[in-house]
Design a protein around this motif. Structure first.
Motif, mmCIF file in Angstrom:
data_model
loop_
_atom_site.group_PDB
_atom_site.id
_atom_site.type_symbol
_atom_site.label_atom_id
_atom_site.label_comp_id
_atom_site.label_asym_id
_atom_site.label_seq_id
_atom_site.Cartn_x
_atom_site.Cartn_y
_atom_site.Cartn_z
ATOM 1 N N TRP A 197 0.832 -1.204 0.000
ATOM 2 C CA TRP A 197 0.000 0.000 0.000
ATOM 3 C C TRP A 197 0.864 1.250 0.000
ATOM 4 O O TRP A 197 0.609 2.206 -0.729
ATOM 5 N N ASP A 198 1.918 1.248 0.839
ATOM 6 C CA ASP A 198 2.832 2.391 0.880
ATOM 7 C C ASP A 198 3.454 2.637 -0.486
ATOM 8 O O ASP A 198 3.503 3.775 -0.964
ATOM 9 N N GLN A 199 3.929 1.572 -1.122
ATOM 10 C CA GLN A 199 4.563 1.720 -2.427
ATOM 11 C C GLN A 199 3.584 2.267 -3.451
ATOM 12 O O GLN A 199 3.874 3.228 -4.171
ATOM 13 N N VAL A 200 2.407 1.644 -3.513
ATOM 14 C CA VAL A 200 1.398 2.068 -4.479
ATOM 15 C C VAL A 200 1.019 3.520 -4.228
ATOM 16 O O VAL A 200 0.955 4.336 -5.149
ATOM 17 N N TRP A 201 0.790 3.841 -2.967
ATOM 18 C CA TRP A 201 0.386 5.208 -2.612
ATOM 19 C C TRP A 201 1.473 6.197 -3.005
ATOM 20 O O TRP A 201 1.191 7.267 -3.519
ATOM 21 N N ASP A 202 2.741 5.844 -2.739
ATOM 22 C CA ASP A 202 3.854 6.723 -3.114
ATOM 23 C C ASP A 202 3.854 6.976 -4.616
ATOM 24 O O ASP A 202 4.000 8.113 -5.070
ATOM 25 N N GLN A 203 3.687 5.909 -5.405
ATOM 26 C CA GLN A 203 3.682 6.058 -6.858
ATOM 27 C C GLN A 203 2.547 6.956 -7.302
ATOM 28 O O GLN A 203 2.740 7.893 -8.085
ATOM 29 N N VAL A 204 1.352 6.676 -6.800
ATOM 30 C CA VAL A 204 0.179 7.471 -7.172
ATOM 31 C C VAL A 204 0.390 8.924 -6.778
ATOM 32 O O VAL A 204 0.162 9.850 -7.557
ATOM 33 N N GLU A 205 0.862 9.117 -5.558
ATOM 34 C CA GLU A 205 1.072 10.473 -5.053
ATOM 35 C C GLU A 205 2.082 11.212 -5.926
ATOM 36 O O GLU A 205 1.888 12.367 -6.281
ATOM 37 N N ASN A 206 3.170 10.536 -6.272
ATOM 38 C CA ASN A 206 4.191 11.165 -7.107
ATOM 39 C C ASN A 206 3.637 11.540 -8.472
ATOM 40 O O ASN A 206 3.894 12.634 -8.974
ATOM 41 N N GLN A 207 2.872 10.628 -9.083
ATOM 42 C CA GLN A 207 2.298 10.915 -10.392
ATOM 43 C C GLN A 207 1.362 12.111 -10.322
ATOM 44 O O GLN A 207 1.476 13.058 -11.101
#
Length: 66
Positions: free
Chosen positions: A13-23
């Protein structure tokens, strides 16, 4: 104590959230940056143009009325 599945889930979840947030942040930042750049550029250009125009007009006016 977290179970193994909880740990894995939270990591994913952290990884996915980081990616989404960055995009999202990147896209929003690009838009905002371009909007600000446009506004600043136009305001700046207006000011410069007015100042130059004012100075030129002043010089011409003073020369012609001396």
């Amino acid at each position: 104590m977290k179970s193994l599945t909880d740990k894995i889930y939270s990591q994913v979840w952290d990884q996915v959230w980081d990616q989404v947030e960055n995009q999202v942040r990147g896209q929003v930042w690009d838009q905002v940056r371009w909007q600000v750049w446009d506004q600043v550029r136009w305001q700046f250009w207006d000011q410069v143009r007015r100042q130059v125009w004012y100075q030129v007009w002043h010089q011409v006016y003073e020369k012609s009325h001396r």
